[in-house]
Design a protein around this motif. Structure first.
Motif, PDB file in Angstrom:
ATOM      1  N   SER D 254      -2.146   0.188  -7.162  1.00  0.00           N
ATOM      2  CA  SER D 254      -0.697   0.303  -7.378  1.00  0.00           C
ATOM      3  C   SER D 254       0.084  -0.873  -6.796  1.00  0.00           C
ATOM      4  CB  SER D 254      -0.161   1.609  -6.775  1.00  0.00           C
ATOM      5  OG  SER D 254      -0.762   2.698  -7.411  1.00  0.00           O
ATOM      6  N   LEU D 255      -0.565  -2.028  -6.787  1.00  0.00           N
ATOM      7  CA  LEU D 255       0.141  -3.199  -6.242  1.00  0.00           C
ATOM      8  C   LEU D 255       1.483  -3.406  -6.928  1.00  0.00           C
ATOM      9  CD1 LEU D 255       0.251  -5.744  -4.458  1.00  0.00           C
ATOM     10  CD2 LEU D 255      -0.937  -6.967  -6.295  1.00  0.00           C
ATOM     11  N   TRP D 256       1.495  -3.265  -8.256  1.00  0.00           N
ATOM     12  CA  TRP D 256       2.735  -3.504  -9.003  1.00  0.00           C
ATOM     13  C   TRP D 256       3.879  -2.635  -8.514  1.00  0.00           C
ATOM     14  CZ3 TRP D 256       4.500  -0.215 -13.356  1.00  0.00           C
ATOM     15  CH2 TRP D 256       3.743   0.957 -13.517  1.00  0.00           C
ATOM     16  N   LEU D 257       3.548  -1.378  -8.155  1.00  0.00           N
ATOM     17  CA  LEU D 257       4.605  -0.476  -7.705  1.00  0.00           C
ATOM     18  C   LEU D 257       5.030  -0.793  -6.272  1.00  0.00           C
ATOM     19  CD1 LEU D 257       3.339   2.803  -9.375  1.00  0.00           C
ATOM     20  CD2 LEU D 257       5.345   1.413 -10.008  1.00  0.00           C
ATOM     21  N   LYS D 258       4.055  -1.216  -5.482  1.00  0.00           N
ATOM     22  CA  LYS D 258       4.402  -1.602  -4.106  1.00  0.00           C
ATOM     23  C   LYS D 258       5.328  -2.819  -4.119  1.00  0.00           C
ATOM     24  CE  LYS D 258      -0.038   0.110  -2.376  1.00  0.00           C
ATOM     25  NZ  LYS D 258      -1.430  -0.334  -2.158  1.00  0.00           N
ATOM     26  N   LEU D 259       4.984  -3.789  -4.933  1.00  0.00           N
ATOM     27  CA  LEU D 259       5.815  -5.001  -4.997  1.00  0.00           C
ATOM     28  C   LEU D 259       7.215  -4.652  -5.511  1.00  0.00           C
ATOM     29  CD1 LEU D 259       3.230  -7.517  -6.553  1.00  0.00           C
ATOM     30  CD2 LEU D 259       3.902  -7.341  -4.144  1.00  0.00           C
ATOM     31  N   ALA D 260       7.267  -3.787  -6.531  1.00  0.00           N
ATOM     32  CA  ALA D 260       8.558  -3.411  -7.111  1.00  0.00           C
ATOM     33  C   ALA D 260       9.386  -2.611  -6.117  1.00  0.00           C
ATOM     34  CB  ALA D 260       8.339  -2.605  -8.388  1.00  0.00           C
ATOM     35  N   THR D 261       8.693  -1.743  -5.386  1.00  0.00           N
ATOM     36  CA  THR D 261       9.414  -0.950  -4.389  1.00  0.00           C
ATOM     37  C   THR D 261      10.051  -1.860  -3.336  1.00  0.00           C
ATOM     38  OG1 THR D 261       7.933   0.923  -4.745  1.00  0.00           O
ATOM     39  CG2 THR D 261       9.161   0.880  -2.663  1.00  0.00           C
ATOM     40  N   HIS D 262       9.329  -2.879  -2.942  1.00  0.00           N
ATOM     41  CA  HIS D 262       9.899  -3.826  -1.984  1.00  0.00           C
ATOM     42  C   HIS D 262      11.130  -4.524  -2.572  1.00  0.00           C
ATOM     43  CE1 HIS D 262      10.216  -6.918   1.096  1.00  0.00           C
ATOM     44  NE2 HIS D 262      10.361  -7.786   0.101  1.00  0.00           N
ATOM     45  N   ALA D 263      10.999  -5.002  -3.800  1.00  0.00           N
ATOM     46  CA  ALA D 263      12.124  -5.713  -4.432  1.00  0.00           C
ATOM     47  C   ALA D 263      13.330  -4.786  -4.558  1.00  0.00           C
ATOM     48  CB  ALA D 263      11.699  -6.237  -5.814  1.00  0.00           C
ATOM     49  N   ASN D 264      13.065  -3.574  -5.005  1.00  0.00           N
ATOM     50  CA  ASN D 264      14.163  -2.601  -5.129  1.00  0.00           C
ATOM     51  C   ASN D 264      14.831  -2.350  -3.775  1.00  0.00           C
ATOM     52  OD1 ASN D 264      13.448  -2.377  -7.791  1.00  0.00           O
ATOM     53  ND2 ASN D 264      12.610  -0.305  -7.651  1.00  0.00           N
ATOM     54  N   GLY D 265      13.994  -2.223  -2.756  1.00  0.00           N
ATOM     55  CA  GLY D 265      14.520  -1.952  -1.418  1.00  0.00           C
ATOM     56  C   GLY D 265      15.417  -3.081  -0.928  1.00  0.00           C
ATOM     57  N   MET D 266      15.016  -4.291  -1.223  1.00  0.00           N
ATOM     58  CA  MET D 266      15.838  -5.429  -0.811  1.00  0.00           C
ATOM     59  C   MET D 266      17.196  -5.403  -1.534  1.00  0.00           C
ATOM     60  SD  MET D 266      14.250  -7.127   1.582  1.00  0.00           S
ATOM     61  CE  MET D 266      13.766  -5.478   2.134  1.00  0.00           C
ATOM     62  N   ALA D 267      17.152  -4.991  -2.795  1.00  0.00           N
ATOM     63  CA  ALA D 267      18.414  -4.880  -3.542  1.00  0.00           C
ATOM     64  C   ALA D 267      19.282  -3.766  -2.958  1.00  0.00           C
ATOM     65  CB  ALA D 267      18.137  -4.624  -5.022  1.00  0.00           C
ATOM     66  N   ASP D 268      18.644  -2.670  -2.592  1.00  0.00           N
ATOM     67  CA  ASP D 268      19.374  -1.564  -1.966  1.00  0.00           C
ATOM     68  C   ASP D 268      20.073  -2.045  -0.690  1.00  0.00           C
ATOM     69  OD1 ASP D 268      18.437   0.140  -3.912  1.00  0.00           O
ATOM     70  OD2 ASP D 268      16.870   1.030  -2.669  1.00  0.00           O
ATOM     71  N   ARG D 269      19.334  -2.807   0.087  1.00  0.00           N
ATOM     72  CA  ARG D 269      19.865  -3.298   1.369  1.00  0.00           C
ATOM     73  C   ARG D 269      21.081  -4.196   1.118  1.00  0.00           C
ATOM     74  NH1 ARG D 269      16.896  -3.522   6.229  1.00  0.00           N
ATOM     75  NH2 ARG D 269      17.731  -5.011   7.748  1.00  0.00           N
ATOM     76  N   LEU D 270      20.956  -5.047   0.133  1.00  0.00           N
ATOM     77  CA  LEU D 270      22.088  -5.916  -0.230  1.00  0.00           C
ATOM     78  C   LEU D 270      23.270  -5.068  -0.679  1.00  0.00           C
ATOM     79  CD1 LEU D 270      20.703  -8.856  -2.423  1.00  0.00           C
ATOM     80  CD2 LEU D 270      22.023  -9.082  -0.304  1.00  0.00           C
ATOM     81  N   ALA D 271      22.991  -4.113  -1.525  1.00  0.00           N
ATOM     82  CA  ALA D 271      24.052  -3.289  -2.101  1.00  0.00           C
ATOM     83  C   ALA D 271      24.778  -2.501  -1.023  1.00  0.00           C
ATOM     84  CB  ALA D 271      23.471  -2.347  -3.153  1.00  0.00           C
ATOM     85  N   ALA D 272      23.995  -1.967  -0.103  1.00  0.00           N
ATOM     86  CA  ALA D 272      24.605  -1.175   0.965  1.00  0.00           C
ATOM     87  C   ALA D 272      25.527  -2.039   1.811  1.00  0.00           C
ATOM     88  CB  ALA D 272      23.505  -0.545   1.824  1.00  0.00           C
ATOM     89  N   ALA D 273      25.053  -3.221   2.148  1.00  0.00           N
ATOM     90  CA  ALA D 273      25.856  -4.110   2.982  1.00  0.00           C
ATOM     91  C   ALA D 273      27.105  -4.566   2.237  1.00  0.00           C
ATOM     92  CB  ALA D 273      25.019  -5.313   3.408  1.00  0.00           C
TER      93      ALA D 273
END
Lengths: 353, 353, 353, 353
Positions: D254-273
């Motif tokens: 599930s590497l693809w999902l792990k990588l995507a989850t990280h990217a999504n999380g970074m976007a979430d962090r940006l969005a929250a800030a």
């Protein structure tokens, strides 16, 4: 002195065809083929071919061939045809254009006719390795051929059998279908689908119409989306009754066969006189075209006297070599060729003392 | 026992190329070719060819050829190429597709090479009558050829002169350009534009890359809108640095020529041993391909021993006839071919007592 | 009771046009446009437009538009046109087909006419990022428009200036060019190239011909290879004199303008009566088309009485909403519309007591 | 200070993907996809999607989309997609090219997502009159969308039902399929064919590969002749094992999902800030893209500090108007985005005293 043998396209239209166009002009008619004349004509085609057919009228032979071949062949497919076929040599790549980049594969053959053996060899040579190689999809025969020869039905059947074995469809370029049928003395059905043809480009223009060709599907189910293809090609005429009227007159009372029989007869007369004068036609004169080697002196005499015919490129002759001192002449007759015109030409064959 | 002679595509990538790809992975880089590695590579190509060139990288040889030929040829144009050229026989109609229905006209020629005379005959035969006939627009040479032969620069120059006289452009399919240059011992400039080539498909994949081909325009002005053509064909890579890095390594320190020299040498070794064994290669072994007629018994022995090579279709041989009792074998070497592998093969040529 | 307002394609041909076709039938004529009538017509076009022009005749408006747009636009280019233009809505993708996959970009505009502001916005929105975005290449105006409105020359000039600023060519779809010129009271030159038009599809079919459209290049140099494009599209007629003869008669003695003036007048008459009856046309009646909202009861009465007209799709109206209880009717007049036919229709507008 | 938010294409490749490529380099492998790694990968795809699928690997997202759409749509067909879809706006007309001149019909929709109502209106408006109008053939959804939003399965199902009612196929442009699946927390099957998708462009490049995209047919029978289509487009890689190896590693564990989850999380962090700073993202941040209106002063501060992101054209925003004093910024994260990079950016949101 009138001696017009350049092309059957140089003739005008048969009077009956023109009359029908004039007659069709009365009143209003729904555009794009939804008119009474077209509907009636569609039934007429079914009768003529003794089965349900789907018919699409267009204004040029090139569009009839290109639309038909594109319909039978995927973009990654090949159409096998004679290396001197009209579709190959004189349609400026229309089949490739309509077919999204399909490929025409030319096969050599004596007298403009395909023969099973070279077709089979071509199929061996170029195809088979998927997905690197294109797929053979259609075989296209010209009837009568560009050399004025005519396929016999057993010849068509043999080629069609070969095609069918490979899953290929069979197209007939019948720009001079009338000349062929008139010579063969067969019904149109026997000369086409019963011999294995799937789609016919049935030409009326050369035979005596203004501009009228029919794409005939012997299996109407195969015509799905052909209406879109024709429209998209710009080949759906708006005042459609005028093209339908041409065909109506062309088919009525076997006019098309009468006109073709006349044209063929004029070619026979030319061929006989030329043979008598020691100038044997290069290929059997089955239709309305005579190919001969003319000595330069005679050629000059004919030109000065005003005879019109094409001297074709020597490299296109088959056998390829035009002997020195000769030109390869193509003489074409038509429904409009007058006997006197032929006789004028014949008279010139004998050198004046 | 390792004896892999099926295809140079069966080899992997040269270690230096792979290293460059790994190295290119550090950090961020603007996508679609606007990165430092690509910019540097573009300068490198100018140096290599001793002039300003425009370069477009793509991932396959088929796309390089098809994009180049489509760029040189209008849809109503023809590309003349050898009848056994890769673009003709093994690209599933890609040139026709990219070229909007252009036509490939195959010309026969011994050993996979075009010769001026048959090209001139083809130009006489099929063209000239506008607008009924398509226009000759480009000549495409494969260097090294599909038969493993290599054009000499005077041969290229003669064909290019003939093309230029007709207003045609000259394309070189250089999927094995390295093998040819290594054999000729010329500079890349002498082997291409100085001999009359306008556009080169410069292949790295077969030579040792993962997937990297360059379309090189020797007249950058001619490349107008090629960027759109490539993008529209789906051939503009987003993480472009990785394809540029492959070429960077391929060109550095003449790696491409060293790899090609090795491959050619392995073919020479095979050819010499075969000749010694009485099996003379059918065509000069100029590059990394050897065509031979193998007696059935030997073929069987080689197969059993695990040798990999293609037995090509007999109809594709030139001369066409494979004598009964033989197969026509194609042996291909690559940068990765080991001497031991060749020697294993050679050892099998002598029947065991 | 005759009330035919479905389409100007439902009319036949003007008698003078038919006469010219019959007259053209005498004797032989070289095929494919190399005949005397065509040559004479080409000179006639130059006179008519007061400059050298290149003219290509074809049998359908769809082919005229598609050939013209494909000639102006690379496959990676865009044609901006009205979102309800014939080329966009009723040609089954012919421009995309002939243009190798070009894109039509529809722009909304009141009354079927483009306006500079929305065109400029569209150009901002979709273009500019090379090579990811397609290139704006042509602007196509329909004159008269599909809504029966007519561009004034300053409107054309403003759009043409905007196009020229972007390096775009200007095409005019003049399927009803005669109706527009008749209404504007300008010379054909003023109504076309002097206002900024580069290529005109000049229609005769709707105006009174059998099947005849002209693609007119105001800069003949721009027509390079258009002959091949037409032939390849199957649109070069072999017995070309018959299409030339139609245009000859159409242009002689300003017949085309007389016929258009009649058609426009019949539309005026309809529009005036409808307005009197409280049914104001939705857009200015500049040509031979009237769009009105008819109450259901009236619509039914007209249908029962035998009036023919199309009820167009409500979503195609602009303003988009057809009020409940109404239908959006399109009434089209033609050269053949009889005053009595109009008066029959008008009489039905008043409910019988 | 590293702040790279321009594009997920600016990242390199995930180390595991690169390792797999290096590993794949050992020894020989049959070319063109007939190798062990590819065969194994094909089975892996069937497992992943819990059914038999047909898979075709290509090197770019543009080719994946164009090949898929061309396969679903005849040349006289239309693909409905969002008016800002990548295929519409950033592929230089590739779908039209591969599709022989098919038409993309753009439909507006909030947040980059299609909604049933506007799709139904578009289908009412442009289609239905055969053969004058093109045929609606496919619906293309981008998941995650170009705006960073993600369709819920009921949204997909509603659009798919509408498509199926009209006989249209459903394509999903999954260049960021991983980001969507990671966010939705569904199985790949639930997120695709179980919701009504027929063909998926499954992207790995943006997610962490070098250059690898898969065209996945959920009905393998539908893939007939796709191999020819890919080859003919120049998209069949010869050393195919290297593209297969990328996907192998991408899907493993599930590497693809792990990588995507990280990217999504970074976007979430940006969005929250950003939200905390009073700058609310314009659309839900479902994937790895954040659209915000930045005041000019902040934009300038970020630029000076070295932040990389695109300021998109104001006309492409939806709602269309970017208020004066603001820029519309697109921030994209990726598998490679570092938390520190995000935090550097966030720190700049607070004006320094």
């Amino acid at each position: 002195m009138h001696m017009e043998f350049a092309s059957d396209n140089a003739a005008g239209a048969a009077p009956a065809v023109l009359d029908a166009v004039v007659r069709a002009n009365g009143g209003y008619a729904t555009a794009y083929g939804d008119d009474a004349i077209t509907k009636q004509l569609e039934r007429r085609f079914c009768e003529l071919f003794e089965r349900d057919v789907a018919v699409f009228l267009v204004g040029t032979g090139t569009s009839a061939n290109a639309l038909a071949l594109a319909h039978l062949t995927p973009p990654w497919g090949a159409v096998l045809c004679h290396s001197e076929a009209h579709a190959m040599v004189h349609e400026c790549g229309a089949p490739e254009f309509f077919g999204g980049g399909l490929r025409l594969v030319g096969v050599e053959g004596g007298g403009g006719k395909l023969q099973p053996e070279p077709v089979a060899v071509a199929l061996e040579r170029h195809f088979g390795l998927r997905p690197h190689q294109i797929l053979p999809a259609a075989l296209s025969l010209t009837q009568a051929s560009e050399y004025g020869t005519v396929y016999r039905t057993d010849e068509i059947a043999a080629l069609a059998a070969l095609a069918r074995d490979r899953g290929m469809a069979v197209h007939m370029d019948g720009a001079r279908f009338g000349n062929a049928v008139a010579r063969l003395g067969l019904t149109p059905a026997d000369a086409s689908w019963r011999a294995g043809v799937d789609i016919l480009s049935f030409g009326a223009t050369k035979g005596g119409a203004l501009a009228a060709e029919a794409i005939v599907f012997f299996d109407p189910a195969r015509a799905e989306a052909m209406a879109e293809r024709r429209k998209r090609g710009g080949h759906l005429l708006s005042k459609h009754r005028f093209i339908a009227a041409q065909f109506e007159a062309f088919l009525a009372d076997s006019l098309w066969l009468k006109l073709a029989t006349h044209a063929n007869g004029m070619a026979d007369r030319l061929a006989a006189a030329l043979t008598n004068a020691g100038i044997k036609p290069l290929w059997p004169v089955d239709a309305n075209i005579v190919f001969v080697l003319l000595p330069h002196a005679l050629h000059e005499r004919l030109q000065i006297a005003g005879a019109h015919y094409y001297v074709t490129h020597t490299d296109r002759s088959d056998p390829a070599n035009v002997p020195s001192g000769f030109v390869l002449a193509r003489l074409v007759t038509s429904f409009a060729t007058m006997e006197s015109s032929v006789d004028n030409f014949i008279a010139l064959l004998k050198p004046t003392q």
